[in-house]
Design an enzyme around this catalytic site. Structure first.
Site, PDB file in Angstrom:
ATOM      1  N   HIS A  22       0.552  -1.308  -0.207  1.00 12.07           N
ATOM      2  CA  HIS A  22       0.229   0.279   0.348  1.00 12.07           C
ATOM      3  C   HIS A  22       1.159   1.156  -0.676  1.00 12.07           C
ATOM      4  O   HIS A  22       1.300   1.636   0.853  1.00 12.07           O
ATOM      5  CB  HIS A  22      -1.017   0.157   0.879  1.00 12.07           C
ATOM      6  CG  HIS A  22      -1.580   0.911   1.003  1.00 12.07           C
ATOM      7  ND1 HIS A  22      -3.061   1.130   2.622  1.00 12.07           N
ATOM      8  CD2 HIS A  22      -1.676   2.411   0.429  1.00 12.07           C
ATOM      9  CE1 HIS A  22      -4.283   1.873   1.906  1.00 12.07           C
ATOM     10  NE2 HIS A  22      -3.455   3.265   1.083  1.00 12.07           N
ATOM     11  N   HIS A  24       1.934   4.756  -2.381  1.00 16.28           N
ATOM     12  CA  HIS A  24       1.053   5.538  -3.997  1.00 16.28           C
ATOM     13  C   HIS A  24       1.976   5.646  -4.209  1.00 16.28           C
ATOM     14  O   HIS A  24       3.043   7.062  -4.247  1.00 16.28           O
ATOM     15  CB  HIS A  24       0.270   6.319  -3.718  1.00 16.28           C
ATOM     16  CG  HIS A  24      -0.922   6.073  -2.613  1.00 16.28           C
ATOM     17  ND1 HIS A  24      -2.323   5.634  -3.625  1.00 16.28           N
ATOM     18  CD2 HIS A  24      -1.054   5.511  -1.367  1.00 16.28           C
ATOM     19  CE1 HIS A  24      -2.937   5.054  -3.185  1.00 16.28           C
ATOM     20  NE2 HIS A  24      -2.966   4.995  -1.733  1.00 16.28           N
ATOM     21  N   HIS A 201      -8.780   0.042  -1.850  1.00  8.70           N
ATOM     22  CA  HIS A 201      -8.827   1.661  -0.316  1.00  8.70           C
ATOM     23  C   HIS A 201     -10.487   1.423   0.131  1.00  8.70           C
ATOM     24  O   HIS A 201     -11.742   1.729  -1.197  1.00  8.70           O
ATOM     25  CB  HIS A 201      -8.761   2.769  -0.305  1.00  8.70           C
ATOM     26  CG  HIS A 201      -7.251   3.244  -0.931  1.00  8.70           C
ATOM     27  ND1 HIS A 201      -6.644   2.503  -1.733  1.00  8.70           N
ATOM     28  CD2 HIS A 201      -7.170   4.117  -0.325  1.00  8.70           C
ATOM     29  CE1 HIS A 201      -5.504   3.161  -1.717  1.00  8.70           C
ATOM     30  NE2 HIS A 201      -5.778   3.573  -0.526  1.00  8.70           N
ATOM     31  N   GLU A 204     -12.286   3.574   5.593  1.00  6.92           N
ATOM     32  CA  GLU A 204     -10.666   4.362   5.704  1.00  6.92           C
ATOM     33  C   GLU A 204     -11.604   5.648   5.959  1.00  6.92           C
ATOM     34  O   GLU A 204     -11.122   5.668   7.670  1.00  6.92           O
ATOM     35  CB  GLU A 204     -10.047   5.006   4.723  1.00  6.92           C
ATOM     36  CG  GLU A 204      -8.581   5.811   4.869  1.00  6.92           C
ATOM     37  CD  GLU A 204      -9.176   5.916   3.415  1.00  6.92           C
ATOM     38  OE1 GLU A 204      -8.775   5.783   2.146  1.00  6.92           O
ATOM     39  OE2 GLU A 204      -7.030   7.094   3.340  1.00  6.92           O
ATOM     40  N   ASP A 282       1.829   3.862   2.834  1.00  9.48           N
ATOM     41  CA  ASP A 282       0.849   4.486   2.145  1.00  9.48           C
ATOM     42  C   ASP A 282       1.998   6.059   0.798  1.00  9.48           C
ATOM     43  O   ASP A 282       1.964   5.954  -0.368  1.00  9.48           O
ATOM     44  CB  ASP A 282       0.162   5.494   2.923  1.00  9.48           C
ATOM     45  CG  ASP A 282      -0.885   5.692   2.413  1.00  9.48           C
ATOM     46  OD1 ASP A 282      -1.616   5.640   1.449  1.00  9.48           O
ATOM     47  OD2 ASP A 282      -1.898   6.759   3.723  1.00  9.48           O
ATOM     48  N   ASP A 283       1.717   7.479   1.933  1.00 14.01           N
ATOM     49  CA  ASP A 283       2.541   8.736   0.595  1.00 14.01           C
ATOM     50  C   ASP A 283       3.474   8.695   1.535  1.00 14.01           C
ATOM     51  O   ASP A 283       3.786   9.950   1.916  1.00 14.01           O
ATOM     52  CB  ASP A 283       1.263   9.787   0.557  1.00 14.01           C
ATOM     53  CG  ASP A 283      -0.314   9.168   0.055  1.00 14.01           C
ATOM     54  OD1 ASP A 283       0.418   8.556  -1.376  1.00 14.01           O
ATOM     55  OD2 ASP A 283      -0.457   8.706   0.623  1.00 14.01           O
TER      56      ASP A 283
HETATM   57 ZN   LIG Z   1      -3.775   4.855   0.338  1.00 13.83          ZN
END
Ligand SMILES: [Zn+2]
Length: 353
Positions: A22, A24, A201, A204, A282-283
């Protein structure tokens, strides 16, 4: 690259070999590279201070910056450079060994960047990083939820038309609350017919019911995030019984959804409820973290010792979309490395057992 014997549990956590499912691509661009690409393409930035480029407080502000970063990715070499740096950072900072990485095609194609430029650039960077760091990476094209269903369908067709072997799946991201998963049922069906693996996703910033919609109506094999599943004991029981994988992200969600104490983060309750959880960044550059940092922050907060850490790592191997022999090879490699690290950890005074 991190080398030498470990001297603390914190170092152990950063050094443990990792699988990440996961993450991006557009959220892994270094702030300094973002600033350089903005200069190259004449994009105006909200601040001249590179250290403040990734400042924001809500998911909506975050999505704005995310779009601005994306807007500076134009040439094939921009995609190749940033994909390479993204994996180099994962390998150097957190001993990343295998990643399945999201990218948002329509953020690029709607600005006139051809799908082939985007995919070929990413693949070039991925292959160069594997050659230099031994880290493997596959790609998951993400539907952007704020797009309309026709745009998502067209995106899936384009991905299937210019498909490199690295492109293996379809996912979905963006703000969840305003755009529920069933909106994109047709796009998921088409991706499945085209041979893509499926994830999304869910739960969330939306309800637990979205997890069930993703499993039952979209055919998803994994759930990205999934925290609000905890609000429904029936959904938790089903996901536990079916062994559904959840790809969870400590830091980004603690910032965006206001769970500053990681010891109270829903990830802990999900693990305690018997759900199959993996840890992910994630990011990472946008939240000042990396995959090593995620383990270093979350594992002590959830009271995880080396056995639980091993389980988190190997759950990632099980949840990865690898063929049987590739999965077995990765598992064997990671287990051998974990054995060596566990031995070193056991020799440290006061280390968790
Ligand atoms: Zn994400």
């Amino acid at each position: 690259m991190i080398t030498g014997p470990i001297t603390s549990f914190d170092q152990y956590l950063r050094r443990v070999p990792k699988v990440e499912l996961h993450c991006h691509f557009e959220g892994t661009v270094r702030a300094s590279t973002f600033a350089e690409l903005a200069r190259k393409h004449g994009t105006r930035l909200p601040t001249e201070d590179v250290g403040r480029l990734y400042d924001y407080g809500t998911i909506y502000q975050f999505l704005e910056i995310f779009a601005l970063v994306s807007s500076t990715l134009i040439d094939r070499e921009d995609f190749a450079r940033t994909a390479y740096e993204s994996l180099a950072d994962g390998a150097e900072l957190g001993n990343l060994r295998y990643r399945e990485m999201f990218f948002n095609p329509t953020l690029h194609t709607r600005r006139g960047v051809p799908m082939a430029t985007c995919v070929e650039g990413l693949v070039e960077g991925i292959r160069a990083a594997e050659a230099d760091y031994g880290v493997q990476c596959r790609l998951i094209a993400d539907i952007y939820r704020q797009d309309d269903p026709q745009t998502a369908l067209a995106m899936v067709d384009e991905v299937l038309a210019c498909r490199a072997p690295e492109v293996i799946g379809l996912g979905m991201d963006g703000a969840e609350a305003p755009d529920p998963p069933e909106k994109f049922k047709d796009a998921f069906a088409r991706a499945r017919r085209g041979g893509l693996r499926l994830t999304s996703h869910a739960a969330e910033d939306g309800p637990a019911a979205n997890v069930l919609t993703c499993l039952d109506e979209l055919g998803c094999e994994r759930v990205d995030h999934g925290y609000h599943v905890l609000a429904s004991p029936a959904a938790v029981a089903r996901c536990r019984d079916e062994g559904v994988f959840f790809t969870c992200c400590p830091t980004s969600t603690s910032v965006v959804y206001g769970w500053p104490e990681l010891s109270a983060h829903p990830i802990r309750a999900m693990v305690e409820a018997g759900l199959r959880v993996t840890l992910n960044s994630d990011d990472p550059t946008m939240f000042a973290t990396d995959i090593g940092e995620e383990y270093a922050r979350m594992c002590p907060a959830m009271g995880a010792g080396p056995q639980e850490v091993r389980r988190l790592v190997l759950t990632g191997v099980e949840a990865a979309w690898l063929g049987g022999p590739e999965r077995a090879a990765l598992r064997a490699e990671l287990e051998a490395e974990l054995d060596r690290l566990d031995e070193q950890l056991a020799g440290l005074p006061g280390a968790p057992a």
